[in-house]
Each structure stands twice: as structure tokens, then as C-alpha cells.
Scaffold this motif. Structure first.
Motif, PDB file in Angstrom:
ATOM      1  N   PHE A  88       0.902  -1.244  -0.114  1.00 43.48           N
ATOM      2  CA  PHE A  88      -0.001  -0.061  -0.004  1.00 43.48           C
ATOM      3  C   PHE A  88       0.925   1.402  -0.092  1.00 43.48           C
ATOM      4  O   PHE A  88       0.475   2.272  -0.443  1.00 43.48           O
ATOM      5  CB  PHE A  88      -0.818  -0.033   1.176  1.00 43.48           C
ATOM      6  CG  PHE A  88      -1.819  -1.224   1.526  1.00 43.48           C
ATOM      7  CD1 PHE A  88      -2.161  -1.938   0.568  1.00 43.48           C
ATOM      8  CD2 PHE A  88      -1.871  -1.498   2.635  1.00 43.48           C
ATOM      9  CE1 PHE A  88      -2.856  -3.176   0.613  1.00 43.48           C
ATOM     10  CE2 PHE A  88      -2.362  -3.033   2.784  1.00 43.48           C
ATOM     11  CZ  PHE A  88      -2.885  -3.752   1.833  1.00 43.48           C
ATOM     12  N   LEU A  90       1.339   3.718   2.135  1.00 46.62           N
ATOM     13  CA  LEU A  90       0.861   4.715   2.507  1.00 46.62           C
ATOM     14  C   LEU A  90       1.732   5.398   3.928  1.00 46.62           C
ATOM     15  O   LEU A  90       2.411   4.586   4.622  1.00 46.62           O
ATOM     16  CB  LEU A  90      -0.652   4.608   3.319  1.00 46.62           C
ATOM     17  CG  LEU A  90      -1.672   3.948   2.373  1.00 46.62           C
ATOM     18  CD1 LEU A  90      -2.912   3.617   2.937  1.00 46.62           C
ATOM     19  CD2 LEU A  90      -1.852   4.702   0.968  1.00 46.62           C
ATOM     20  N   ARG A  94       0.174  10.416   7.846  1.00 48.20           N
ATOM     21  CA  ARG A  94      -0.991  11.198   6.961  1.00 48.20           C
ATOM     22  C   ARG A  94      -2.025  10.368   6.871  1.00 48.20           C
ATOM     23  O   ARG A  94      -2.393   9.228   6.521  1.00 48.20           O
ATOM     24  CB  ARG A  94      -0.263  11.409   5.551  1.00 48.20           C
ATOM     25  CG  ARG A  94       0.879  12.252   5.456  1.00 48.20           C
ATOM     26  CD  ARG A  94       1.537  12.570   4.277  1.00 48.20           C
ATOM     27  NE  ARG A  94       0.503  13.306   3.479  1.00 48.20           N
ATOM     28  CZ  ARG A  94       1.068  14.341   2.730  1.00 48.20           C
ATOM     29  NH1 ARG A  94       2.380  14.701   2.417  1.00 48.20           N
ATOM     30  NH2 ARG A  94       0.217  15.183   2.046  1.00 48.20           N
ATOM     31  N   ALA A  96      -6.132   9.575   5.381  1.00 49.10           N
ATOM     32  CA  ALA A  96      -6.331   8.890   3.986  1.00 49.10           C
ATOM     33  C   ALA A  96      -6.189  10.087   2.832  1.00 49.10           C
ATOM     34  O   ALA A  96      -5.748   9.938   1.820  1.00 49.10           O
ATOM     35  CB  ALA A  96      -7.802   8.421   3.885  1.00 49.10           C
ATOM     36  N   ASN A  99      -2.728  11.308   2.006  1.00 44.88           N
ATOM     37  CA  ASN A  99      -1.982  10.076   1.423  1.00 44.88           C
ATOM     38  C   ASN A  99      -2.416  10.282  -0.032  1.00 44.88           C
ATOM     39  O   ASN A  99      -1.691  10.212  -1.013  1.00 44.88           O
ATOM     40  CB  ASN A  99      -2.276   8.970   1.936  1.00 44.88           C
ATOM     41  CG  ASN A  99      -1.301   8.376   2.729  1.00 44.88           C
ATOM     42  OD1 ASN A  99      -0.333   8.299   2.514  1.00 44.88           O
ATOM     43  ND2 ASN A  99      -1.505   8.391   4.127  1.00 44.88           N
ATOM     44  N   PRO A 135      -3.797   5.460   8.380  1.00 45.69           N
ATOM     45  CA  PRO A 135      -3.777   4.061   7.662  1.00 45.69           C
ATOM     46  C   PRO A 135      -4.076   2.980   8.904  1.00 45.69           C
ATOM     47  O   PRO A 135      -4.505   2.259   8.571  1.00 45.69           O
ATOM     48  CB  PRO A 135      -2.336   4.012   7.352  1.00 45.69           C
ATOM     49  CG  PRO A 135      -1.972   5.561   6.826  1.00 45.69           C
ATOM     50  CD  PRO A 135      -2.626   6.458   7.710  1.00 45.69           C
ATOM     51  N   GLN A 143      -7.024   0.486   2.932  1.00 45.14           N
ATOM     52  CA  GLN A 143      -5.898   0.877   2.659  1.00 45.14           C
ATOM     53  C   GLN A 143      -5.492   0.894   1.171  1.00 45.14           C
ATOM     54  O   GLN A 143      -4.777   1.622   0.581  1.00 45.14           O
ATOM     55  CB  GLN A 143      -4.617   0.191   3.439  1.00 45.14           C
ATOM     56  CG  GLN A 143      -4.589   0.562   5.002  1.00 45.14           C
ATOM     57  CD  GLN A 143      -3.442  -0.016   5.797  1.00 45.14           C
ATOM     58  OE1 GLN A 143      -2.481   0.133   5.287  1.00 45.14           O
ATOM     59  NE2 GLN A 143      -3.677  -0.693   6.722  1.00 45.14           N
ATOM     60  N   VAL A 146      -7.352   3.466  -0.529  1.00 48.24           N
ATOM     61  CA  VAL A 146      -6.497   4.479  -0.522  1.00 48.24           C
ATOM     62  C   VAL A 146      -5.596   4.637  -1.665  1.00 48.24           C
ATOM     63  O   VAL A 146      -5.296   5.705  -2.271  1.00 48.24           O
ATOM     64  CB  VAL A 146      -5.963   4.877   0.775  1.00 48.24           C
ATOM     65  CG1 VAL A 146      -4.939   6.154   0.597  1.00 48.24           C
ATOM     66  CG2 VAL A 146      -6.990   4.973   1.817  1.00 48.24           C
ATOM     67  N   GLY A 147      -4.766   3.555  -1.934  1.00 54.94           N
ATOM     68  CA  GLY A 147      -3.661   3.357  -2.713  1.00 54.94           C
ATOM     69  C   GLY A 147      -4.222   3.720  -4.206  1.00 54.94           C
ATOM     70  O   GLY A 147      -3.747   4.332  -5.088  1.00 54.94           O
ATOM     71  N   ARG A 150      -5.200   7.237  -4.537  1.00 59.51           N
ATOM     72  CA  ARG A 150      -4.065   8.018  -4.815  1.00 59.51           C
ATOM     73  C   ARG A 150      -3.711   8.001  -6.531  1.00 59.51           C
ATOM     74  O   ARG A 150      -3.405   8.939  -6.855  1.00 59.51           O
ATOM     75  CB  ARG A 150      -2.927   7.474  -4.094  1.00 59.51           C
ATOM     76  CG  ARG A 150      -1.561   8.419  -4.285  1.00 59.51           C
ATOM     77  CD  ARG A 150      -0.663   7.889  -3.277  1.00 59.51           C
ATOM     78  NE  ARG A 150      -0.425   6.682  -3.127  1.00 59.51           N
ATOM     79  CZ  ARG A 150       0.229   5.796  -2.327  1.00 59.51           C
ATOM     80  NH1 ARG A 150       0.602   6.589  -0.960  1.00 59.51           N
ATOM     81  NH2 ARG A 150       0.467   4.566  -2.514  1.00 59.51           N
TER      82      ARG A 150
END
Length: 264
Positions: A88, A90, A94, A96, A99, A135, A143, A146-147, A150
Motif C-alpha cells: 500500500f 501509505l 498522514r 487518507a 495520502n 492508515p 488501505q 486509498v492506494g 491516490r
């Protein structure tokens, strides 16, 4: 469009009898991936799948014009491509949304636009209510979302994914596969997805690229003629089962041939 034309790759490392060793990773790869297509790449460990993906992204050097993205030779990373890794990666301090904003900061996107794009990306992956969570407050699947957010926040034309669900449990993995298909059907980016899972490859892809053991070559490209949208009924259909079995038989055959060659 992504065009791979006669791609080969060797890594030269210190060591061995003469002080150096040469590892032949990829051999004469030809592959064209059309705009908006979802292509999965599968093959034995060490066959060069991830190396090729990193070369498309520009993270691993490419000799000459062997890889072109939208008819431009790849000689480094570009804003038209984004990579999602299994790890991930992350930043633990930070939340979400910050990130997700990270690559936009690196590109000096103004703060207001940065926040808007990050919030929209989190909404797309179903995390709009978790933007202020750190995270460690999120599950593994969250997670990874979130990746993915991003990467989506950079608004790439081409999304490159290296076994992004490989570390997740089967239930979470299936949920994220459906989430990814849903997002892809909305945004229609080109997706190149590396996986070790035959079920995952057949479920997600328009085409499955089967690679041979190292040095990696394309052994077969399998068109996936399953209707979209896909769901749990797709997984239980005779055609899905037949396609998964075909991919497995092809991989098993390649591994048997490789073992015989090594023994010989």
C-alpha cells in the motif's frame, strides 16, 4: 494505446564466476493494448511480468523505442500513467485524504484543486467517509482503496496495477475486484493488471496475456468473451470455469516444459 515492440531485458549484476552475472528477464515481447482495454498479465514467478509493467511506467529503463504510450517512446515516468503496487505504501502519519494528495503535491497542483480531486477519488472507491482516518485505523482492503484513489487522483489515461490485491483475504479481494470493475466502467482508463490468480485474471480482463517462464515470452493471448457487467453469476457460469481451466492448463504445460528443459 500502449505498444510493446520486440521488448527484451537483461539485468547485469556483480557476482558469478567472472565477477558479473547476466539475468535474461524478457525476450522479444510484442503486445498492443488498445485504449480503454482491461488486460491482465499472468505467468510463473520470475517471468518478468512486474519488470514489463515497470518498464511501461518508466520506472525501469527501456532500450530504444521498444515501448510507446500514445505513440510516444517511454523513457521515464509520465503524468499519463499511474502505478498501484501490492504494498500500500501509505505514509502512516498522514490521513487518507493527504495520502491521496501526495502525488498531486509533487506535481504542484494548487491546494484547493488537490483537495477536490482527492475527495472525488476517495468517493469513487467508497471511502468518502474515511478521509480523516490514519492508515492504522483502516483495514487492509481500505488501505488498498486509498492506494487506488491516490493513483486515480492523478487522472491518468493508463492505470498499471502490480498484484494490488495479492496480500488480501479472498473475501476482501473479491469485493475490491468488483469495486475496480465499477470504477473502470465509469472512467474507462486503460488498465494493465499483473496477477498470479487465474480466477482474477479471467474475471477482470478483456484479454489475458499468458507468459512463459523466464526469460518471459508471450505464450498465448486469451480473449475473454464474458459479458459485462460481471458479478457472482459470472464466476459460476460454465464459460468462466472453462476459461479459467484453459489458463491453468496452459500455465501447467509451460511449467512442465520449463522443468524438462532445466533437467535436460
Amino acid at each position: 494505446m500502449i505498444t510493446v515492440d520486440g521488448l527484451s531485458k537483461w539485468f547485469v549484476r556483480e557476482g558469478g564466476r567472472d565477477g558479473v552475472s547476466v539475468l535474461h528477464v524478457l525476450d522479444n515481447i510484442d503486445l498492443t493494448i488498445k485504449d480503454h482495454e482491461f488486460v491482465c498479465i499472468i505467468g510463473p514467478s520470475g517471468c518478468g511480468k512486474t519488470t514489463m509493467l515497470k518498464m511501461i511506467d518508466g520506472l525501469v529503463p527501456v532500450e530504444g523505442d521498444a515501448i510507446r504510450v500514445d505513440d510516444v517512446p517511454v523513457h521515464g515516468p509520465g503524468p499519463d500513467r499511474a502505478m498501484v503496487f501490492q504494498n500500500f505504501a501509505l505514509l502512516p502519519w498522514r490521513d487518507a485524504i493527504s495520502n491521496v494528495e501526495l502525488p498531486l503535491e509533487a506535481r504542484r497542483v494548487p491546494p484547493a484543486e488537490r483537495a477536490d480531486r482527492a475527495r472525488e477519488a476517495l468517493r469513487l472507491v467508497g471511502l468518502n467517509k474515511f478521509e480523516r482516518h490514519l492508515p492504522h485505523e483502516l483495514s487492509g482492503g481500505m488501505q488498498q482503496r486509498v492506494g487506488l484513489a491516490r493513483a486515480l487522483a492523478t487522472q491518468p489515461r493508463h492505470l498499471l496495477m502490480d498484484e494490488p490485491f495479492g496480500a488480501l483475504d479472498e473475501q476482501t479481494r473479491r469485493i475490491l475486484q468488483d469495486d475496480l470493475i465499477r470504477v473502470w466502467e465509469q472512467l474507462r482508463q486503460t488498465v494493465v493488471f499483473v496477477t498470479h490468480s487465474m480466477d482474477e485474471a479471467v474475471y477482470l480482463a478483456d484479454r489475458v496475456v499468458i507468459m512463459s517462464p523466464r526469460p518471459g515470452r508471450i505464450a498465448e493471448i486469451v480473449p475473454i468473451d464474458l459479458e459485462r457487467p460481471r458479478d457472482d453469476l459470472t464466476r459460476r457460469s460454465p464459460r468462466f470455469i472453462q476459461l479459467v481451466e484453459h489458463v491453468w492448463e496452459r500455465l501447467r504445460e509451460l511449467n512442465v516444459v520449463d522443468a524438462v528443459e532445466v533437467a535436460g
